[in-house]
Design a protein around this motif. Sequence first.
Motif, PDB file in Angstrom:
ATOM      1  N   ASN A  55      26.922  16.504  12.279  1.00  0.00           N
ATOM      2  CA  ASN A  55      28.195  16.061  12.803  1.00  0.00           C
ATOM      3  C   ASN A  55      28.819  15.075  12.407  1.00  0.00           C
ATOM      4  O   ASN A  55      28.189  14.146  11.529  1.00  0.00           O
ATOM      5  N   ASP A 115      31.186  18.724  15.337  1.00  0.00           N
ATOM      6  CA  ASP A 115      30.132  19.791  14.772  1.00  0.00           C
ATOM      7  C   ASP A 115      30.413  20.222  13.388  1.00  0.00           C
ATOM      8  O   ASP A 115      31.703  20.927  13.157  1.00  0.00           O
ATOM      9  N   TYR A 134      38.778  15.925  14.292  1.00  0.00           N
ATOM     10  CA  TYR A 134      38.482  15.969  15.888  1.00  0.00           C
ATOM     11  C   TYR A 134      39.813  16.514  16.661  1.00  0.00           C
ATOM     12  O   TYR A 134      39.964  17.301  17.788  1.00  0.00           O
ATOM     13  N   SER A 177      36.047  19.208  18.010  1.00  0.00           N
ATOM     14  CA  SER A 177      34.603  19.101  17.693  1.00  0.00           C
ATOM     15  C   SER A 177      34.274  18.052  16.509  1.00  0.00           C
ATOM     16  O   SER A 177      35.022  18.119  15.550  1.00  0.00           O
TER      17      SER A 177
END
Length: 461
Positions: A113, A174, A167, A172
Amino acid sequence: MSVLIIVFLTAVVALFSGVFEQGKFARYIGILGLIIALWVSFMPELSFFGQYRHMYDYTGNAALFTKISIVTTLLLFFLGGFAFSNHRSHQSELYALMLFALCGGIILFGYQNLVTLFLGVEILSIPLYVMAGANKTDLRSNEASIKYFLMGAFATGFLLFGIAFIYGSTGSFDLYKIQDFGVSNPKDGMFILGVLLILCALAFKVALAPFHMWSPDVYYGAPSLITAFMASVVKISGFFALFRLMTIGFGGVTAEWINVFGVFLIITLLLANVMGLAQTNAKRMLAYSSVSHAGYIGLVFFGMTSLSTYNLAFYLFAYALSTVGVFMALIYVEKLKRETSFGAFKGLAKTEPLLATAAAISMLSMAGIPLTAGFMGKFALFSQAMNSKHGVFLVLVAVLGSAVSIAYYLRLIISMFFFKESTFKSSEKVTVTYNIVGVFVIASVVVLGIFPDLFARLFGL
């Protein structure tokens, strides 16, 4: 993660050896720790670390690039005894910082990530800011440190802004969730802006033009062994981090960034090789050579296949070996002559034929001359890129850049081999360690150039 922990603990032990005024042993501690880490890297990851896979996953690709980085760092540690002989008071700190930087690189090989990406980049970068200024009484080293720090801070700002935009769009950090978002929302403005900001930040880390401005001065001012580390291990880490992010996380919006990246490559290949031709100092020439190789390596993003990661690993390892081979000679000459101009290398082959031969073969490999590992690496990347939309034009630019690079590599080779009078005293001999590393580099570059499939066997693929 086992390898990461071993390297980190080795760095801590090496650092604390200086507390007990045993800094001279830090190099041996580092070599021992790196050998253990290399051995462990061939083993399966412990199941205990499975719980951290959402942040760091030691996959087959991560293992491959970890092995390459450890081998390169190990070679540089073997050169450290002679290279750091003027740093007796703080040898332990320098070796420890190199190992801490390697920890950051290992994190970049398996990050899952964007938070882990940021941590890896910073753990890799911060020790380099310090190491670049290790020659405290040299103004060029001080300049290198502060310039690298300031430019690195700007790049970190770009990286954080980009992560914030990503983000904000996806909700996220990831990589695979970001990929899914990109596939379903390929025209999202905030997302594309975040992608471009992060691309610029990582282009700085791997010295792609026009974000290369820091590299010639930093490479020139830093201690030569640290420059070799930046040109090899740091480039390996930075490029795989960039490759992993752009092909996994941002793979769904490739059409939005690939043309921008192509422009970066064209500028890099043309500018770096022309500037390398204009240099009169070998160390600055190698700095621009490093920038030009970032352009060649970047071709891996065009015409990607299932072998792209392998081609990237092969080229980076071939380039790292060549970097070690050239910097061996540069470290020796700089220590004796206190300069690195082309003239300082005159007659080196008469006094140290093995050292000069290792440097010459390494530069021929960098130029992509057949029967060297560098030729096979370039051939693989160029062949792959030819299958992409604009690949033919990019490969033509890359071939032109390679042709120009032969000229400035030959200038150094001519200085070493084709001067009747040697400027070196016969009593000034390199250590046995340097000769062993020289033989290893020559053998590896030539053997991998003739039998490239041996690379897969050596690294357990």
